[in-house]
Design an enzyme around this catalytic site. Structure first.
Site, PDB file in Angstrom:
ATOM      1  N   GLU B  68       0.821  -1.222   0.000  1.00 14.52           N
ATOM      2  CA  GLU B  68       0.000   0.000   0.000  1.00 14.52           C
ATOM      3  C   GLU B  68       0.846   1.259   0.000  1.00 14.52           C
ATOM      4  O   GLU B  68       0.527   2.234  -0.685  1.00 14.52           O
ATOM      5  CB  GLU B  68      -0.954   0.016   1.204  1.00 14.52           C
ATOM      6  CG  GLU B  68      -2.107  -0.968   1.092  1.00 14.52           C
ATOM      7  CD  GLU B  68      -1.739  -2.378   1.500  1.00 14.52           C
ATOM      8  OE1 GLU B  68      -0.598  -2.592   1.990  1.00 14.52           O
ATOM      9  OE2 GLU B  68      -2.588  -3.281   1.350  1.00 14.52           O
ATOM     10  N   HIS B 137     -11.321  -4.039   9.029  1.00 14.64           N
ATOM     11  CA  HIS B 137     -11.831  -3.971   7.649  1.00 14.64           C
ATOM     12  C   HIS B 137     -13.150  -3.198   7.585  1.00 14.64           C
ATOM     13  O   HIS B 137     -13.940  -3.412   6.669  1.00 14.64           O
ATOM     14  CB  HIS B 137     -12.082  -5.384   7.092  1.00 14.64           C
ATOM     15  CG  HIS B 137     -10.849  -6.178   6.819  1.00 14.64           C
ATOM     16  ND1 HIS B 137     -10.061  -6.678   7.822  1.00 14.64           N
ATOM     17  CD2 HIS B 137     -10.279  -6.566   5.654  1.00 14.64           C
ATOM     18  CE1 HIS B 137      -9.044  -7.350   7.272  1.00 14.64           C
ATOM     19  NE2 HIS B 137      -9.159  -7.293   5.966  1.00 14.64           N
TER      20      HIS B 137
END
Lengths: 338, 336
Positions: B68, B137
């Protein structure tokens, strides 16, 4: 370390570059040295605030690495970036104006020492975050490949950045996508106070290249010809579509990490030893030995650099400060938002 | 809300609308590329990119490694040098790994370089709870990026705006962060054909009313509209504003509504403190609209708690329609 003497005993740089190019390289090395000395002097005299990271002793790495680049080629630089900026062709007056925080500076006084760059020469910026430029360089190489510009990106970073996650992510992606980027590690032995021996699991940072299936080489970063030979070969590979490389220029910063550094982590003897291997003295000798320049010409080049820096400091001193009411200009491209 | 032909009743899901925007953008402009984890043949973790890789190939629909920080940085570097990347974080939570490039680089490079360059990167953040994916999440961290000058931050609540805001983001020369709610991906709604943009920085009054103002973001817009219908039956006429952009915030639309209704509820899924609600409340408190208030401002936001796994717990930590109704009834007391 690589032996840079060619079979006919002509060093690579001498055979590869013209006399004019070599003299210009020496001049840039002097400009870096004198920019840094001028910066340090300005700080001592209280003319600037903030801090700075000087690259005195590392001039051969900056200039040698950029020798085969054009203005269309890109670099990303580091917090110790004044030398890269000079090597990539920046104007010294606008550099000093930025150092002084003036509107006439490259960043209009918003960036200062840690962000001086001339994007029109392909410098995508110095960076205050260790490792910050690594993925950005890969992005620039992705653009070059996708847009077919033929440009190569050199990503300068230090030994400290080689232990950042960004290093791993960037080198891996560069290889996975076979991008035209050269990772140039300027290993000046210390990340602030922590030596590479204490911070890095491998002996040479170039040893890490094998993990990314790319060529890796360690050279004497104070030897201009050695640097150009290694980096030029890597740039050539990148330009031919053969992907990324890692070059480690082993060098040394004569000054502390920044102005707060009391040099408690290294000895005077060590510093003196590296100072005896001054890359500019070695470069001047290279040019004289190979009859590129006479000693008088070297002295002229140095005097010319001194004059340019004096003019740059005068330009910076005379420049206007940015207007306070314009402080939020350039946060966004079209006017201020939020 | 729909500024386009009412005769065009075509419906798409929110995910399809985003995909259509990317498709249109890629067809119009060779410089537009997509980057992200598993966005190619997999089609994206939420199916947003779908089959775009078949149309545009792996050079323009690029699966990144699970990197990321590096991926976001590559997008930043590419945006600085001629491409128009749309970078997808697989889950907005994972953007925490890329914050260095978002906050220190994308947001500041233009300013640090004195305006000599722009960073026209678009980043997409699938956000929010309701999927049973628990604490790592399910977050709504849009206030993190909205706190950073140099970024623009949008939260589309409808398929139409999801498409229009993405196309507007690509026209914008600066970094635009798009927070998409995962529960909305399957929501259907009218989406105009072809190319159009929804302006960044403009809120939408999605229901007009006179008794109180509800300022909502993302999925909470729909809960607010549900609650407003129930309130209407009870004689409370709520005005609902979809903020749409949280940086820069549309001050004029919010203040005009509060001047009209004199009552304000702000609803958002993110943790209540130090978020969008604080900013909206302060915006009113610092303006002349404060003088029009007939009651204290109410914020409804997420609990001071990570998102839990158990479905009942998960629902309990974010505002629901009954919470909105209760707040509205309390606010309206004395008037109705």
């Amino acid at each position: 370390m690589r032996d840079t003497v060619m079979p006919n005993n002509i060093p690579y740089a001498i055979s590869r570059y013209s006399a004019e190019e070599l003299k210009d390289a020496l001049k840039k090395m002097y400009l870096i040295r004198k920019f840094e000395e001028g910066a340090e002097d300005s700080y001592m005299r209280g003319l600037i605030h903030g801090t700075m990271h000087l690259s005195i002793g590392q001039e051969a790495s900056a200039v040698g690495s950029c020798m085969s680049l054009t203005d269309d080629d890109k670099i990303t630089s580091t917090h110790r970036g004044h030398g890269h900026c000079v090597a990539k062709g920046a104007d010294l007056s606008r550099m000093f104006a930025e150092f002084f925080g003036k509107e006439s500076g490259y960043c209009k006084g918003r960036g200062g020492s840690m962000h001086i760059a001339d994007p029109s020469k392909g410098n995508l910026g110095a960076n205050g975050i260790v490792g910050g430029g690594l993925p950005i360089a890969v992005g620039a190489a992705l653009s070059a490949k996708r847009l077919g510009t033929g440009a190569v990106t050199i990503c300068f970073f230090g030994d400290g950045a080689n232990n950042e996650g960004a290093f791993h992510e960037a080198l891996n992606m560069a290889k996975v996508w076979n991008l035209p980027v050269v990772f140039v590690c300027e290993n000046n032995k210390y990340g602030m106070s922590t030596s590479t021996e204490r911070s890095t699991a491998v002996k040479n940072i170039s040893d890490r290249a094998v993990a990314y299936a790319m060529p890796g080489v360690t050279v004497d970063g104070n030897d201009f010809s050695a640097v150009t030979e290694a980096v030029d070969a890597a740039v050539e590979r990148a330009r031919k579509g053969e992907g990324p490389s890692l070059v480690e220029n082993v060098t040394y910063r004569w000054r502390g990490h920044s102005k707060s550094d009391r040099n408690r982590y290294r000895t005077k003897e060590e510093i003196a030893d590296w100072q005896s291997r001054d890359p500019i003295v070695a470069m001047a000798k290279l040019l004289v030995d190979h009859k590129i320049s006479t000693e008088d010409e070297v002295a002229e080049i140095e005097a010319d650099a001194t004059r340019i820096i004096e003019e740059a400091i005068a330009f910076a001193t005379e420049g206007d400060n940015p207007k306070i009411e314009e402080v939020t200009r350039d946060v966004y491209t079209k006017g201020a938002a939020a | 809300m729909n500024m386009h032909s009412k005769t065009d009743l075509r419906e798409l899901s929110y995910a399809e609308a985003i995909r259509e925007a990317m498709d249109i953008a890629m067809a119009r402009d060779e410089r537009v590329i997509l980057m992200g984890e598993d966005i190619g043949v997999y089609g994206g973790a939420f199916g947003v990119t779908g089959d775009l890789v078949e149309k545009y190939g792996t050079d323009r629909v690029m699966d990144t490694p699970i990197s990321e920080l590096g991926g976001a940085g590559v997008a930043v570097g590419a945006a600085m040098t001629g491409l128009r990347p749309i970078f997808e974080f697989q889950f907005s939570d994972f953007a925490t790994l890329g914050m260095e490039q978002i906050v220190n680089q994308a947001a500041k490079i233009r300013y640090m370089l004195g305006g000599a360059v722009s960073v026209p990167v678009v980043m997409r953040f699938p956000s929010g709870s309701g999927t049973g994916a628990a604490a790592q999440h399910s977050q709504s961290l849009e206030a993190w990026t909205a706190h950073v000058p140099g970024l623009k931050v949008v939260q589309p609540s409808t398929p139409e705006d999801a498409k229009g805001l993405l196309l507007a983001a690509l026209e914008d020369p600066d970094p635009v962060m798009i927070y998409e709610h995962k529960i909305l991906y399957k929501m259907k709604g009218h989406v105009p054909d072809g190319y159009y943009t929804t302006p960044i920085g403009k809120a939408a009054v999605v229901r007009e009313g006179k008794d109180l103002t509800i300022v909502a973001t993302s999925i909470m817009v729909h809960k607010a509209l549900d609650a407003a219908e129930t309130m209407a039956a009870e004689g409370i006429d709520a005005e609902v504003i979809d903020l749409r952009t949280i940086r820069p915030m549309d001050r004029d639309t919010v203040l005009a509504s509060v001047r009209k209704t004199g009552r304000l509820i702000c609803i958002y899924e993110a943790v209540k403190t130090l978020g969008v609600g604080a900013e909206v409340s302060a915006m009113v408190a610092e303006s002349d609209a404060f003088d029009y208030l007939d009651a204290p401002i109410i914020r409804l936001g997420g609990a001071e708690c990570p998102i839990p796994y158990n479905p009942e717990l998960e629902k309990a930590v974010v505002p629901q329609v009954p919470d909105i109704l209760e707040a509205a009834r309390n606010l309206a007391k004395g008037r109705v």
